[in-house]
Design a protein around this motif. Structure first.
Motif, PDB file in Angstrom:
ATOM      1  N   LYS A 197      30.990 -34.160   9.868  1.00  0.00           N
ATOM      2  CA  LYS A 197      30.632 -35.520  10.294  1.00  0.00           C
ATOM      3  C   LYS A 197      29.532 -35.460  11.372  1.00  0.00           C
ATOM      4  O   LYS A 197      28.587 -36.242  11.353  1.00  0.00           O
ATOM      5  CB  LYS A 197      31.876 -36.219  10.844  1.00  0.00           C
ATOM      6  N   LYS A 198      29.694 -34.503  12.293  1.00  0.00           N
ATOM      7  CA  LYS A 198      28.694 -34.356  13.368  1.00  0.00           C
ATOM      8  C   LYS A 198      27.312 -34.130  12.784  1.00  0.00           C
ATOM      9  O   LYS A 198      26.324 -34.671  13.249  1.00  0.00           O
ATOM     10  CB  LYS A 198      29.066 -33.179  14.281  1.00  0.00           C
ATOM     11  N   GLU A 199      27.251 -33.310  11.747  1.00  0.00           N
ATOM     12  CA  GLU A 199      25.936 -33.001  11.184  1.00  0.00           C
ATOM     13  C   GLU A 199      25.384 -34.111  10.293  1.00  0.00           C
ATOM     14  O   GLU A 199      24.203 -34.434  10.346  1.00  0.00           O
ATOM     15  CB  GLU A 199      25.997 -31.691  10.386  1.00  0.00           C
ATOM     16  N   THR A 200      26.263 -34.717   9.477  1.00  0.00           N
ATOM     17  CA  THR A 200      25.752 -35.679   8.484  1.00  0.00           C
ATOM     18  C   THR A 200      25.908 -37.139   8.909  1.00  0.00           C
ATOM     19  O   THR A 200      25.279 -38.012   8.338  1.00  0.00           O
ATOM     20  CB  THR A 200      26.516 -35.518   7.149  1.00  0.00           C
ATOM     21  N   GLY A 201      26.794 -37.376   9.874  1.00  0.00           N
ATOM     22  CA  GLY A 201      27.062 -38.753  10.295  1.00  0.00           C
ATOM     23  C   GLY A 201      28.028 -39.485   9.363  1.00  0.00           C
ATOM     24  O   GLY A 201      28.324 -40.662   9.575  1.00  0.00           O
ATOM     25  N   LEU A 202      28.518 -38.798   8.317  1.00  0.00           N
ATOM     26  CA  LEU A 202      29.428 -39.471   7.377  1.00  0.00           C
ATOM     27  C   LEU A 202      30.818 -39.659   7.987  1.00  0.00           C
ATOM     28  O   LEU A 202      31.432 -38.671   8.431  1.00  0.00           O
ATOM     29  CB  LEU A 202      29.571 -38.650   6.088  1.00  0.00           C
ATOM     30  N   PRO A 203      31.339 -40.885   8.000  1.00  0.00           N
ATOM     31  CA  PRO A 203      32.713 -41.085   8.471  1.00  0.00           C
ATOM     32  C   PRO A 203      33.699 -40.320   7.582  1.00  0.00           C
ATOM     33  O   PRO A 203      33.441 -40.110   6.398  1.00  0.00           O
ATOM     34  CB  PRO A 203      32.932 -42.599   8.339  1.00  0.00           C
TER      35      PRO A 203
ATOM     36  N   GLY B 113      23.529 -40.409  -1.160  1.00  0.00           N
ATOM     37  CA  GLY B 113      23.793 -41.784  -0.718  1.00  0.00           C
ATOM     38  C   GLY B 113      25.255 -42.164  -0.574  1.00  0.00           C
ATOM     39  O   GLY B 113      25.581 -43.358  -0.560  1.00  0.00           O
ATOM     40  N   ALA B 114      26.160 -41.180  -0.457  1.00  0.00           N
ATOM     41  CA  ALA B 114      27.581 -41.502  -0.257  1.00  0.00           C
ATOM     42  C   ALA B 114      27.773 -42.220   1.083  1.00  0.00           C
ATOM     43  O   ALA B 114      26.991 -42.036   2.014  1.00  0.00           O
ATOM     44  CB  ALA B 114      28.414 -40.224  -0.287  1.00  0.00           C
ATOM     45  N   SER B 115      28.855 -43.013   1.157  1.00  0.00           N
ATOM     46  CA  SER B 115      29.142 -43.751   2.396  1.00  0.00           C
ATOM     47  C   SER B 115      30.020 -42.935   3.334  1.00  0.00           C
ATOM     48  O   SER B 115      29.841 -42.964   4.553  1.00  0.00           O
ATOM     49  CB  SER B 115      29.865 -45.065   2.088  1.00  0.00           C
ATOM     50  N   CYS B 116      31.021 -42.252   2.777  1.00  0.00           N
ATOM     51  CA  CYS B 116      32.002 -41.524   3.596  1.00  0.00           C
ATOM     52  C   CYS B 116      32.323 -40.181   2.955  1.00  0.00           C
ATOM     53  O   CYS B 116      32.180 -40.020   1.741  1.00  0.00           O
ATOM     54  CB  CYS B 116      33.321 -42.290   3.697  1.00  0.00           C
TER      55      CYS B 116
ATOM     56  N   ARG C 130      26.572 -32.315   2.960  1.00  0.00           N
ATOM     57  CA  ARG C 130      25.106 -32.450   2.962  1.00  0.00           C
ATOM     58  C   ARG C 130      24.622 -33.038   1.647  1.00  0.00           C
ATOM     59  O   ARG C 130      23.790 -33.947   1.628  1.00  0.00           O
ATOM     60  CB  ARG C 130      24.443 -31.076   3.147  1.00  0.00           C
ATOM     61  N   SER C 131      25.155 -32.524   0.545  1.00  0.00           N
ATOM     62  CA  SER C 131      24.616 -33.000  -0.736  1.00  0.00           C
ATOM     63  C   SER C 131      25.044 -34.431  -1.046  1.00  0.00           C
ATOM     64  O   SER C 131      24.242 -35.211  -1.553  1.00  0.00           O
ATOM     65  CB  SER C 131      24.929 -32.035  -1.879  1.00  0.00           C
ATOM     66  N   ILE C 132      26.293 -34.793  -0.727  1.00  0.00           N
ATOM     67  CA  ILE C 132      26.695 -36.184  -1.053  1.00  0.00           C
ATOM     68  C   ILE C 132      25.966 -37.177  -0.156  1.00  0.00           C
ATOM     69  O   ILE C 132      25.652 -38.289  -0.561  1.00  0.00           O
ATOM     70  CB  ILE C 132      28.233 -36.412  -1.002  1.00  0.00           C
TER      71      ILE C 132
END
Ligand code: PEP
Ligand code: MN
Length: 338
Positions: free
Chosen positions: A154-160, A121-124, A115-117
């Protein structure tokens, strides 16, 4: 050997040339650019007479490639590669920031960090579920459960998700869980693992072995590429030296060197390269300035109690600061954060 084809060559003549080369046992690597079309011949080209090839009317130019890596060679390709990591891109102007804990320790831990990264603005999201530890008595990772925790994040944040796989057997079993398969420094020359990753339809991030040369790293990429997987990312994570102030020595010159030799994206891991959390931000700036296409940074919400690599992990607020700090460097380098 690279055969540059004449722009006005007849398609049927090109096809018959290709057939002849395949019959002679060569593998072909074709690359179509805006203004030219190349056919790379992969195999023992010392058996070919360059004069005979040049005599073919479809041939504009022949380039003899001395390097043992072919598909990883910049000369075999038009322009820099863009690799897709889930919905994020890296390479050819796209810069990716991969961040997260060294090891996945619990669902709360990985969710909290993700959540925090994401907010910063982190990509992955990175995180190890299978950990290559020097000691068999150290925490070995949560295994499959750790992958599930990553998947929930990933499900929650969308981050790959970028995560390390250590055995060729894991690749087939877990490939669907991950967005990017990480090959760790200790496994950079595990050729069975590289081949298996090459057969997977996911990008492969290869970390430089701690005593590997640039050419050896590129040959590891060649193993993956030779299986048909075009999506390879290279990672400089420091090499061994004699001094003890840092965990490794960040070989920053490998970034422009690699980028002069290959079209593949190159990233820097300042966390493993230094082993010291306070050096992560300055080395991240240096990585951008050296022309890297991304960075991989260890972030932990409670470094003092981390189950691995706490000393080199930055806290989420420092990561937020790092993201702000590298922004002007990205602008100078004309890179777009993915
Ligand atoms: C890691 O990324 O957690 C890791 C183990 O890195 P390396 O393979 O570079 O040591
Ligand atoms: Mn680590």
């Amino acid at each position: 050997m690279i055969v540059v084809i004449n722009n006005d060559a007849e398609k049927k003549d090109v096809e018959s040339f290709k057939e002849k080369m395949v019959d002679l046992g060569f593998k072909l690597h074709e690359s179509q650019g805006e203004n030219s079309y190349l056919i790379g011949l992969i195999g023992d080209t010392t058996t070919l007479d360059p004069e005979k090839i040049r005599a073919n009317r479809i041939v504009k130019k022949l380039v003899i490639v001395q390097e043992p890596y072919k598909k990883a060679n910049k000369m075999f390709n038009h322009g820099d590669a863009v690799v897709e990591m889930g919905d994020k891109k890296i390479g050819d102007g796209y810069f990716a920031v991969i961040a997260g804990p060294c090891s996945v320790e619990s669902q709360e831990q990985v969710l909290d960090i993700a959540r925090s990264i994401k907010e910063s603005g982190a990509s992955c999201l990175r995180g190890g579920a299978f950990k290559p530890r020097t000691s068999p008595y150290s925490f070995q990772g949560l295994g499959r459960e750790g992958l599930e925790f990553l998947l929930n994040a990933k499900k929650e944040t969308g981050l790959p998700i970028v995560t390390e796989l250590m055995s060729p057997l894991q690749v087939e079993k877990y490939v669907d869980f991950v967005d990017v398969i990480q090959i760790g420094a200790r496994n950079m020359q595990n050729y069975d693992l590289l081949r298996e990753a090459g057969r997977a339809n996911k990008p492969v991030l290869i970390k430089r072995g701690m005593s590997a040369t640039i050419e050896e790293l590129l040959m590891s990429a060649e193993y993956v590429l030779s299986e048909g997987n075009k999506n390879v990312i290279l990672c400089e994570r420091g090499i061994r030296s004699f001094q003890k102030e840092t965990r490794n020595v960040l070989d920053l010159s490998s970034v422009p060197l690699l980028k002069s030799k290959t079209h593949l994206p190159v990233i820097v891991d300042p966390s493993h390269a230094t082993g010291v959390w306070s050096l992560v931000e300055p080395m991240s700036k240096a990585a951008v300035a050296a022309g890297a296409d991304g960075i991989m940074v260890e972030v932990h919400n409670d470094p003092a109690n981390a189950l691995s690599d706490g000393q080199q992990s930055i806290k989420p607020d420092r990561f937020d600061n790092l993201m702000k700090t590298i922004k002007p460097y990205l602008d100078i380098e004309n890179k777009k954060l993915s």
